[in-house]
Design a protein around this motif. Sequence first.
Motif, PDB file in Angstrom:
ATOM      1  N   LEU A  64       0.808  -1.220   0.000  1.00  0.00           N
ATOM      2  CA  LEU A  64       0.000   0.000   0.000  1.00  0.00           C
ATOM      3  C   LEU A  64       0.844   1.274   0.000  1.00  0.00           C
ATOM      4  O   LEU A  64       0.302   2.368  -0.157  1.00  0.00           O
ATOM      5  N   THR A  65       2.149   1.135   0.181  1.00  0.00           N
ATOM      6  CA  THR A  65       2.994   2.323   0.261  1.00  0.00           C
ATOM      7  C   THR A  65       3.180   2.953  -1.117  1.00  0.00           C
ATOM      8  O   THR A  65       3.643   2.312  -2.057  1.00  0.00           O
ATOM      9  N   THR A  66       2.759   4.198  -1.207  1.00  0.00           N
ATOM     10  CA  THR A  66       2.912   5.009  -2.417  1.00  0.00           C
ATOM     11  C   THR A  66       3.487   6.346  -1.958  1.00  0.00           C
ATOM     12  O   THR A  66       3.499   6.627  -0.755  1.00  0.00           O
ATOM     13  N   PRO A  67       3.926   7.194  -2.890  1.00  0.00           N
ATOM     14  CA  PRO A  67       4.380   8.526  -2.462  1.00  0.00           C
ATOM     15  C   PRO A  67       3.292   9.269  -1.672  1.00  0.00           C
ATOM     16  O   PRO A  67       3.598  10.030  -0.761  1.00  0.00           O
ATOM     17  N   GLN A  68       2.024   9.008  -1.987  1.00  0.00           N
ATOM     18  CA  GLN A  68       0.926   9.684  -1.300  1.00  0.00           C
ATOM     19  C   GLN A  68       0.609   9.067   0.063  1.00  0.00           C
ATOM     20  O   GLN A  68       0.185   9.765   0.978  1.00  0.00           O
ATOM     21  N   SER A  69       0.797   7.761   0.186  1.00  0.00           N
ATOM     22  CA  SER A  69       0.384   7.079   1.421  1.00  0.00           C
ATOM     23  C   SER A  69       1.522   6.842   2.405  1.00  0.00           C
ATOM     24  O   SER A  69       1.276   6.438   3.535  1.00  0.00           O
ATOM     25  N   CYS A  70       2.767   7.103   1.988  1.00  0.00           N
ATOM     26  CA  CYS A  70       3.901   6.716   2.835  1.00  0.00           C
ATOM     27  C   CYS A  70       3.913   7.435   4.182  1.00  0.00           C
ATOM     28  O   CYS A  70       4.449   6.913   5.156  1.00  0.00           O
ATOM     29  N   GLN A  71       3.305   8.608   4.244  1.00  0.00           N
ATOM     30  CA  GLN A  71       3.240   9.308   5.529  1.00  0.00           C
ATOM     31  C   GLN A  71       2.474   8.460   6.548  1.00  0.00           C
ATOM     32  O   GLN A  71       2.811   8.445   7.725  1.00  0.00           O
ATOM     33  N   GLN A  72       1.470   7.742   6.069  1.00  0.00           N
ATOM     34  CA  GLN A  72       0.679   6.859   6.930  1.00  0.00           C
ATOM     35  C   GLN A  72       1.349   5.507   7.142  1.00  0.00           C
ATOM     36  O   GLN A  72       1.461   5.045   8.260  1.00  0.00           O
ATOM     37  N   THR A  73       1.775   4.885   6.036  1.00  0.00           N
ATOM     38  CA  THR A  73       2.283   3.506   6.121  1.00  0.00           C
ATOM     39  C   THR A  73       3.641   3.432   6.805  1.00  0.00           C
ATOM     40  O   THR A  73       4.009   2.380   7.311  1.00  0.00           O
ATOM     41  N   THR A  74       4.388   4.537   6.788  1.00  0.00           N
ATOM     42  CA  THR A  74       5.689   4.534   7.463  1.00  0.00           C
ATOM     43  C   THR A  74       5.721   5.599   8.571  1.00  0.00           C
ATOM     44  O   THR A  74       6.742   6.224   8.817  1.00  0.00           O
ATOM     45  N   ALA A  75       4.584   5.778   9.240  1.00  0.00           N
ATOM     46  CA  ALA A  75       4.523   6.699  10.378  1.00  0.00           C
ATOM     47  C   ALA A  75       5.477   6.206  11.466  1.00  0.00           C
ATOM     48  O   ALA A  75       5.813   5.017  11.526  1.00  0.00           O
ATOM     49  N   LEU A  76       5.900   7.112  12.322  1.00  0.00           N
ATOM     50  CA  LEU A  76       6.892   6.791  13.345  1.00  0.00           C
ATOM     51  C   LEU A  76       6.543   5.555  14.190  1.00  0.00           C
ATOM     52  O   LEU A  76       7.411   4.691  14.367  1.00  0.00           O
ATOM     53  N   PRO A  77       5.307   5.408  14.680  1.00  0.00           N
ATOM     54  CA  PRO A  77       4.996   4.196  15.456  1.00  0.00           C
ATOM     55  C   PRO A  77       5.164   2.908  14.643  1.00  0.00           C
ATOM     56  O   PRO A  77       5.555   1.881  15.190  1.00  0.00           O
ATOM     57  N   VAL A  78       4.881   2.978  13.346  1.00  0.00           N
ATOM     58  CA  VAL A  78       5.043   1.804  12.483  1.00  0.00           C
ATOM     59  C   VAL A  78       6.530   1.474  12.344  1.00  0.00           C
ATOM     60  O   VAL A  78       6.942   0.315  12.467  1.00  0.00           O
ATOM     61  N   VAL A  79       7.345   2.482  12.109  1.00  0.00           N
ATOM     62  CA  VAL A  79       8.789   2.269  11.957  1.00  0.00           C
ATOM     63  C   VAL A  79       9.363   1.719  13.258  1.00  0.00           C
ATOM     64  O   VAL A  79      10.173   0.777  13.251  1.00  0.00           O
ATOM     65  N   GLU A  80       8.909   2.266  14.374  1.00  0.00           N
ATOM     66  CA  GLU A  80       9.373   1.779  15.674  1.00  0.00           C
ATOM     67  C   GLU A  80       8.999   0.304  15.855  1.00  0.00           C
ATOM     68  O   GLU A  80       9.800  -0.509  16.322  1.00  0.00           O
ATOM     69  N   CYS A  81       7.783  -0.033  15.456  1.00  0.00           N
ATOM     70  CA  CYS A  81       7.311  -1.413  15.527  1.00  0.00           C
ATOM     71  C   CYS A  81       8.183  -2.324  14.649  1.00  0.00           C
ATOM     72  O   CYS A  81       8.573  -3.416  15.067  1.00  0.00           O
ATOM     73  N   MET A  82       8.497  -1.869  13.434  1.00  0.00           N
ATOM     74  CA  MET A  82       9.337  -2.666  12.525  1.00  0.00           C
ATOM     75  C   MET A  82      10.738  -2.874  13.115  1.00  0.00           C
ATOM     76  O   MET A  82      11.333  -3.938  12.937  1.00  0.00           O
ATOM     77  N   LEU A  83      11.244  -1.870  13.809  1.00  0.00           N
ATOM     78  CA  LEU A  83      12.544  -2.040  14.475  1.00  0.00           C
ATOM     79  C   LEU A  83      12.454  -3.173  15.495  1.00  0.00           C
ATOM     80  O   LEU A  83      13.358  -4.015  15.569  1.00  0.00           O
ATOM     81  N   ARG A  84      11.370  -3.195  16.261  1.00  0.00           N
ATOM     82  CA  ARG A  84      11.207  -4.275  17.238  1.00  0.00           C
ATOM     83  C   ARG A  84      11.027  -5.618  16.544  1.00  0.00           C
ATOM     84  O   ARG A  84      11.606  -6.619  16.966  1.00  0.00           O
ATOM     85  N   PHE A  85      10.224  -5.640  15.476  1.00  0.00           N
ATOM     86  CA  PHE A  85      10.027  -6.894  14.734  1.00  0.00           C
ATOM     87  C   PHE A  85      11.341  -7.384  14.124  1.00  0.00           C
ATOM     88  O   PHE A  85      11.560  -8.577  13.999  1.00  0.00           O
ATOM     89  N   SER A  86      12.211  -6.465  13.735  1.00  0.00           N
ATOM     90  CA  SER A  86      13.491  -6.866  13.125  1.00  0.00           C
ATOM     91  C   SER A  86      14.371  -7.618  14.130  1.00  0.00           C
ATOM     92  O   SER A  86      15.320  -8.288  13.735  1.00  0.00           O
ATOM     93  N   LEU A  87      14.038  -7.533  15.409  1.00  0.00           N
ATOM     94  CA  LEU A  87      14.777  -8.244  16.458  1.00  0.00           C
ATOM     95  C   LEU A  87      14.060  -9.518  16.891  1.00  0.00           C
ATOM     96  O   LEU A  87      14.510 -10.197  17.821  1.00  0.00           O
TER      97      LEU A  87
END
Length: 182
Positions: free
Chosen positions: A117-140
Amino acid sequence: MELGRLEYLQALVTEFQVSDSPEAKEQVLANLANFAYDPKNYEYLRQLQVLDLFLDTLTEDNETLVEFAIGGLCNLCLDKTNKDYILEANGVEPIINCLSSSNEETVMSAVTTLMYLTTPQSCQQTTALPVVECMLRFSLSASRRLSNLASVFLEDYCTPLQVEEARNLSKHTAVGIPLPKD
Protein backbone atom coordinates in the motif's frame (compact mmCIF):
# COMPACT_ATOMS: atom_id res chain seq x y z
CA MET A 1 -25.79 -26.75 -13.56
CA GLU A 2 -22.51 -25.07 -12.68
CA LEU A 3 -22.58 -21.74 -10.88
CA GLY A 4 -20.70 -18.93 -12.58
CA ARG A 5 -17.78 -17.33 -10.78
CA LEU A 6 -19.72 -14.22 -9.74
CA GLU A 7 -22.68 -16.27 -8.50
CA TYR A 8 -20.38 -18.56 -6.52
CA LEU A 9 -18.59 -15.62 -4.88
CA GLN A 10 -21.98 -14.00 -4.17
CA ALA A 11 -23.09 -17.22 -2.47
CA LEU A 12 -19.97 -17.14 -0.28
CA VAL A 13 -20.54 -13.50 0.70
CA THR A 14 -24.19 -14.24 1.51
CA GLU A 15 -23.21 -17.29 3.57
CA PHE A 16 -20.72 -15.18 5.53
CA GLN A 17 -23.34 -12.52 6.23
CA VAL A 18 -26.13 -14.88 7.32
CA SER A 19 -24.12 -17.51 9.22
CA ASP A 20 -24.10 -17.50 13.01
CA SER A 21 -21.42 -20.18 13.22
CA PRO A 22 -17.89 -18.83 13.84
CA GLU A 23 -16.44 -21.93 12.15
CA ALA A 24 -18.58 -21.43 9.04
CA LYS A 25 -17.63 -17.74 8.89
CA GLU A 26 -13.93 -18.67 9.19
CA GLN A 27 -14.25 -21.23 6.39
CA VAL A 28 -16.06 -18.79 4.09
CA LEU A 29 -13.59 -15.98 4.78
CA ALA A 30 -10.67 -18.35 4.12
CA ASN A 31 -12.26 -19.20 0.76
CA LEU A 32 -12.79 -15.53 -0.12
CA ALA A 33 -9.17 -14.74 0.84
CA ASN A 34 -8.02 -17.55 -1.47
CA PHE A 35 -10.17 -16.23 -4.33
CA ALA A 36 -8.60 -12.80 -3.73
CA TYR A 37 -5.31 -14.33 -4.87
CA ASP A 38 -6.49 -14.60 -8.50
CA PRO A 39 -6.62 -11.36 -10.54
CA LYS A 40 -9.55 -12.85 -12.53
CA ASN A 41 -11.65 -12.40 -9.39
CA TYR A 42 -10.73 -8.78 -8.56
CA GLU A 43 -13.63 -7.21 -10.43
CA TYR A 44 -16.17 -9.63 -8.94
CA LEU A 45 -14.81 -9.12 -5.43
CA ARG A 46 -15.05 -5.33 -5.86
CA GLN A 47 -18.59 -5.67 -7.17
CA LEU A 48 -19.55 -7.77 -4.13
CA GLN A 49 -17.85 -5.28 -1.77
CA VAL A 50 -15.52 -7.94 -0.40
CA LEU A 51 -12.84 -5.30 0.24
CA ASP A 52 -15.25 -3.66 2.70
CA LEU A 53 -16.04 -7.05 4.19
CA PHE A 54 -12.32 -7.70 4.77
CA LEU A 55 -11.74 -4.18 6.15
CA ASP A 56 -14.72 -4.47 8.51
CA THR A 57 -13.56 -7.87 9.72
CA LEU A 58 -10.15 -6.47 10.81
CA THR A 59 -11.82 -5.16 13.96
CA GLU A 60 -13.42 -8.48 14.96
CA ASP A 61 -12.45 -10.23 18.20
CA ASN A 62 -12.08 -13.56 16.38
CA GLU A 63 -8.35 -13.77 15.60
CA THR A 64 -8.88 -16.36 12.84
CA LEU A 65 -11.32 -14.08 11.01
CA VAL A 66 -8.82 -11.21 11.29
CA GLU A 67 -6.05 -13.45 9.93
CA PHE A 68 -8.10 -14.39 6.85
CA ALA A 69 -9.34 -10.81 6.31
CA ILE A 70 -5.83 -9.31 6.35
CA GLY A 71 -4.65 -12.19 4.13
CA GLY A 72 -7.42 -11.36 1.65
CA LEU A 73 -6.52 -7.66 1.68
CA CYS A 74 -2.87 -8.57 1.18
CA ASN A 75 -3.84 -10.59 -1.90
CA LEU A 76 -6.08 -7.85 -3.29
CA CYS A 77 -3.87 -4.79 -2.83
CA LEU A 78 -1.43 -5.72 -5.57
CA ASP A 79 -4.10 -4.42 -7.95
CA LYS A 80 -3.97 -0.62 -8.37
CA THR A 81 -7.76 -0.17 -8.24
CA ASN A 82 -7.97 -2.25 -5.05
CA LYS A 83 -4.98 -0.45 -3.54
CA ASP A 84 -6.57 2.93 -4.23
CA TYR A 85 -9.86 1.73 -2.77
CA ILE A 86 -8.23 0.50 0.46
CA LEU A 87 -6.32 3.77 0.84
CA GLU A 88 -9.43 5.89 0.16
CA ALA A 89 -11.49 3.78 2.59
CA ASN A 90 -9.06 4.68 5.40
CA GLY A 91 -7.87 1.08 5.47
CA VAL A 92 -4.31 1.82 6.61
CA GLU A 93 -5.20 2.38 10.28
CA PRO A 94 -7.00 -0.95 10.84
CA ILE A 95 -4.15 -2.68 8.97
CA ILE A 96 -1.60 -1.01 11.28
CA ASN A 97 -3.69 -2.19 14.24
CA CYS A 98 -3.13 -5.77 13.01
CA LEU A 99 0.57 -5.33 13.83
CA SER A 100 -0.36 -5.82 17.50
CA SER A 101 -1.84 -9.26 16.86
CA SER A 102 -0.41 -12.23 18.74
CA ASN A 103 -0.89 -14.28 15.54
CA GLU A 104 2.30 -14.24 13.46
CA GLU A 105 0.46 -14.89 10.18
CA THR A 106 -1.74 -11.84 10.80
CA VAL A 107 1.32 -9.71 11.52
CA MET A 108 3.18 -11.00 8.45
CA SER A 109 0.20 -10.21 6.21
CA ALA A 110 -0.21 -6.77 7.81
CA VAL A 111 3.46 -5.88 7.20
CA THR A 112 3.27 -7.14 3.62
CA THR A 113 0.01 -5.27 3.02
CA LEU A 114 1.55 -2.04 4.31
CA MET A 115 4.45 -2.56 1.88
CA TYR A 116 2.04 -3.04 -1.04
CA LEU A 117 0.00 0.00 0.00
CA THR A 118 2.99 2.32 0.26
CA THR A 119 2.91 5.01 -2.42
CA PRO A 120 4.38 8.53 -2.46
CA GLN A 121 0.93 9.68 -1.30
CA SER A 122 0.38 7.08 1.42
CA CYS A 123 3.90 6.72 2.83
CA GLN A 124 3.24 9.31 5.53
CA GLN A 125 0.68 6.86 6.93
CA THR A 126 2.28 3.51 6.12
CA THR A 127 5.69 4.53 7.46
CA ALA A 128 4.52 6.70 10.38
CA LEU A 129 6.89 6.79 13.34
CA PRO A 130 5.00 4.20 15.46
CA VAL A 131 5.04 1.80 12.48
CA VAL A 132 8.79 2.27 11.96
CA GLU A 133 9.37 1.78 15.67
CA CYS A 134 7.31 -1.41 15.53
CA MET A 135 9.34 -2.67 12.52
CA LEU A 136 12.54 -2.04 14.48
CA ARG A 137 11.21 -4.27 17.24
CA PHE A 138 10.03 -6.89 14.73
CA SER A 139 13.49 -6.87 13.12
CA LEU A 140 14.78 -8.24 16.46
CA SER A 141 12.18 -11.02 16.59
CA ALA A 142 13.25 -14.62 17.13
CA SER A 143 11.07 -15.47 14.13
CA ARG A 144 13.33 -15.33 11.05
CA ARG A 145 10.35 -14.71 8.77
CA LEU A 146 9.20 -11.72 10.77
CA SER A 147 12.65 -10.26 11.40
CA ASN A 148 13.57 -10.57 7.71
CA LEU A 149 10.29 -9.01 6.54
CA ALA A 150 10.60 -6.15 9.03
CA SER A 151 14.20 -5.56 7.90
CA VAL A 152 13.07 -5.37 4.26
CA PHE A 153 10.34 -2.90 5.29
CA LEU A 154 12.90 -0.71 7.08
CA GLU A 155 15.43 -0.83 4.23
CA ASP A 156 13.06 -0.49 1.26
CA TYR A 157 10.16 1.63 2.54
CA CYS A 158 11.67 3.91 5.20
CA THR A 159 14.22 6.66 4.94
CA PRO A 160 17.40 6.41 7.04
CA LEU A 161 16.14 9.50 8.88
CA GLN A 162 12.85 7.79 9.79
CA VAL A 163 14.71 4.74 11.09
CA GLU A 164 17.11 6.90 13.09
CA GLU A 165 14.25 8.93 14.55
CA ALA A 166 12.45 5.75 15.62
CA ARG A 167 15.67 4.41 17.17
CA ASN A 168 16.19 7.62 19.12
CA LEU A 169 12.75 7.70 20.70
CA SER A 170 13.48 7.91 24.38
CA LYS A 171 10.32 6.05 25.37
CA HIS A 172 9.36 2.94 23.49
CA THR A 173 5.75 3.15 24.62
CA ALA A 174 4.44 5.09 21.62
CA VAL A 175 2.58 2.07 20.33
CA GLY A 176 3.35 -0.74 22.75
CA ILE A 177 2.96 -3.39 20.08
CA PRO A 178 4.10 -6.76 21.44
CA LEU A 179 5.90 -9.34 19.36
CA PRO A 180 3.56 -12.03 18.02
CA LYS A 181 3.68 -15.48 19.56
CA ASP A 182 4.54 -18.41 17.31
